[in-house]
Design an enzyme around this catalytic site. Structure first.
Site, PDB file in Angstrom:
ATOM      1  N   HIS A 132       1.007  -1.222  -0.058  1.00 27.35           N
ATOM      2  CA  HIS A 132      -0.128   0.054  -0.231  1.00 27.35           C
ATOM      3  C   HIS A 132       1.066   1.088  -0.056  1.00 27.35           C
ATOM      4  O   HIS A 132       2.205   0.945   0.591  1.00 27.35           O
ATOM      5  CB  HIS A 132      -0.909  -0.109   1.272  1.00 27.35           C
ATOM      6  N   ASP A 209       2.771  -4.485   7.782  1.00 21.00           N
ATOM      7  CA  ASP A 209       1.560  -3.652   7.717  1.00 21.00           C
ATOM      8  C   ASP A 209       0.415  -4.761   7.833  1.00 21.00           C
ATOM      9  O   ASP A 209      -0.074  -5.425   6.908  1.00 21.00           O
ATOM     10  CB  ASP A 209       1.527  -3.065   6.389  1.00 21.00           C
ATOM     11  N   GLN A 212      -4.789  -5.161   6.777  1.00 16.59           N
ATOM     12  CA  GLN A 212      -5.946  -6.150   6.382  1.00 16.59           C
ATOM     13  C   GLN A 212      -6.044  -7.314   6.989  1.00 16.59           C
ATOM     14  O   GLN A 212      -6.971  -8.092   6.773  1.00 16.59           O
ATOM     15  CB  GLN A 212      -5.800  -6.308   4.905  1.00 16.59           C
ATOM     16  N   LYS A 235     -10.482  -0.746  10.053  1.00 21.29           N
ATOM     17  CA  LYS A 235     -10.510  -1.965   9.290  1.00 21.29           C
ATOM     18  C   LYS A 235     -11.223  -2.932   9.960  1.00 21.29           C
ATOM     19  O   LYS A 235     -11.618  -4.245   9.418  1.00 21.29           O
ATOM     20  CB  LYS A 235      -9.362  -2.372   8.630  1.00 21.29           C
ATOM     21  N   CYS A 373      -4.798   2.793  -3.689  1.00 20.47           N
ATOM     22  CA  CYS A 373      -3.531   3.121  -3.022  1.00 20.47           C
ATOM     23  C   CYS A 373      -2.516   2.047  -3.301  1.00 20.47           C
ATOM     24  O   CYS A 373      -1.596   1.825  -2.442  1.00 20.47           O
ATOM     25  CB  CYS A 373      -3.837   3.265  -1.598  1.00 20.47           C
TER      26      CYS A 373
END
Ligand SMILES: Cc1ncc(COP(=O)(O)O)c(C=O)c1O
Length: 414
Positions: A132, A209, A212, A235, A373
């Site tokens: 991202h 990261d 998600q 999220k 993104c």
């Protein structure tokens, strides 16, 4: 059109779950809302809405500094959320959980506080081609400022990381490896624990990261073996504007504060200031208190349903959607990794995804269209944009049918 095989979505009571989400009862353009944009931001259950509502109605006050009852209650609820997150991701202690505005801010914190002081010209920062923008741009900015070099591990045409190529890029020169746990554009689930083991051979710190990953699966930061884990509450069915950075206590202790101001100090004089203990050292200014309270409620909610049950439900939805959408003539799925979470990015004939998304909205279906993104992912696949259906714990196979029928109509229209 070829008939897709119907897969039942287990005994997860999705209809009962849907009642927890007031927004799912609304209609859009006269049609029942079909919300397939959870990867951008999930909807909130009543438990989260009511928890933030209770904060404002019953104990709204600033945290940490007050002796009065409201401030103490606000502090207790806010810190309770930190305790919940600590145990939810299996952090070593609450001192290791820094509240941030979200994943983006958590990554920027690591870039500026952890890495910037260490970087020398020629050092490398290694990321992957499926990151991202929030796990690209902070490193790029740092490279420009320090003379370090950004390296990118390749992906293949299924949207999977090329692990051999990644291994070949690991060396003593790499100052940090940044990798997305689950790709928001492709759905790919990366083998993060294995990547951490590979990086560990060169003592390369790994930042994950996890934006998600948290909504879809249980995450154990210690078992993963990473050094930094970043997440966003919105999220995971919580409020916007709050998220967290996890890192080991000794790592955080050794890092200088990033932003200066109130809350993050121990003592201030004009000559010198000293820093607060962890985690406050990294939390300058009044935090997002309502957001923290809402995040705590979101964690309770997820745990109440059970992360395994959620993952199971979503993986059935993904299988169903892959079959159903894959059977539509002219539809090409972008991102076909062997290990995927509930995301289906696709193109339909040569219809521009923006046109597709706009028309589909008139059927009540909320899809995301664009580059998500992840412009380098789009460049890799040679497309300007995709349409993306992403699934949450409240989605049903019926909703996927609505999407598929609407896509058929769009195809016939063009
Ligand atoms: C994989 C991934 N990383 C990072 C982010 C950025 O999250 P936030 O905007 O909450 O900081 C997102 C949001 O879409 C994402 O999907």
């Amino acid at each position: 059109m070829e008939q897709a095989t119907v897969i039942q979505t287990s005994d997860f009571d999705v209809q009962a779950v849907r009642k927890d989400f007031p927004i799912l009862g609304r209609s859009v353009h006269g049609k029942p809302l079909v919300y397939l944009d959870t990867a951008a931001s999930a909807q909130r259950p009543l438990a989260v809405i009511e928890a933030t509502d209770r904060f404002y109605r019953e104990y709204n006050a600033n945290v940490h500094r007050g002796v009065h009852t409201l401030s103490q209650e606000a502090t207790e609820h806010y810190e309770d959320a930190r305790r919940k997150l600590t145990s939810h991701i299996n952090a070593g202690s609450e001192r290791e959980v820094i509240f941030t505005r979200g994943t983006t801010e958590a990554i920027n914190l690591v870039a500026n506080s952890y890495l910037r002081p260490k970087l020398k010209p020629g050092d490398e920062i290694l990321i992957t081609h499926m990151e991202h923008h929030s796990n690209i741009v902070p490193w790029q900015m740092l490279c420009e400022q320090t003379g370090a070099v950004l390296k990118v591990a390749p992906i293949n045409h299924r949207g999977e990381l090329e692990l051999d190529a990644l291994a070949a890029m690991l060396s003593e020169r790499v100052a940090l490896l940044g990798v997305v746990h689950i790709s928001n554009a492709l759905g790919t689930i990366n083998p993060v624990a294995e990547i951490c083991r590979m990086a560990g051979r060169f003592n390369i710190p790994v930042l994950v990261d996890g934006a998600q990953a948290l909504p879809h699966s249980s995450v154990d930061v210690q078992a993963l073996g990473c050094d930094f884990y970043c997440l966003s509450a919105h999220k995971m069915y919580g409020p916007t504007g709050i998220g967290a950075l996890w890192a080991r206590e000794e790592t955080l202790e050794a890092m200088p504060p990033w932003q200066g101001g109130g809350e993050m100090i121990n003592r201030v004089t004009f000559e010198k200031s000293t820093w607060a203990e962890l985690p406050n050292k990294f939390e300058a200014g009044t935090p997002n208190i309502a957001g923290g309270v809402g995040l705590g409620a979101a964690i309770d909610y997820l745990q109440g349903l059970g992360l395994d049950a959620i993952a199971d439900h979503e993986s059935r939805l993904l299988d169903y959607a892959t079959q159903k959408l894959g059977a539509i003539e002219g539809l090409r799925i972008v991102g076909t990794a062997a290990k995927k979470a509930g995301v289906v990015s696709f193109l339909l004939d040569d219809i521009h995804p923006h046109d597709l998304g706009t028309i589909i909205d008139h059927y009540g279906v909320a899809l995301r269209t664009g580059h998500h993104c992840t412009m380098p992912v789009m460049q890799f696949f040679g497309v300007p944009a995709t349409a993306r259906a992403s699934f949450g714990l409240y989605n049903t196979t019926d909703e996927i049918d609505v999407l598929a029928d609407a896509l058929e109509k769009v195809r016939q229209m063009f």
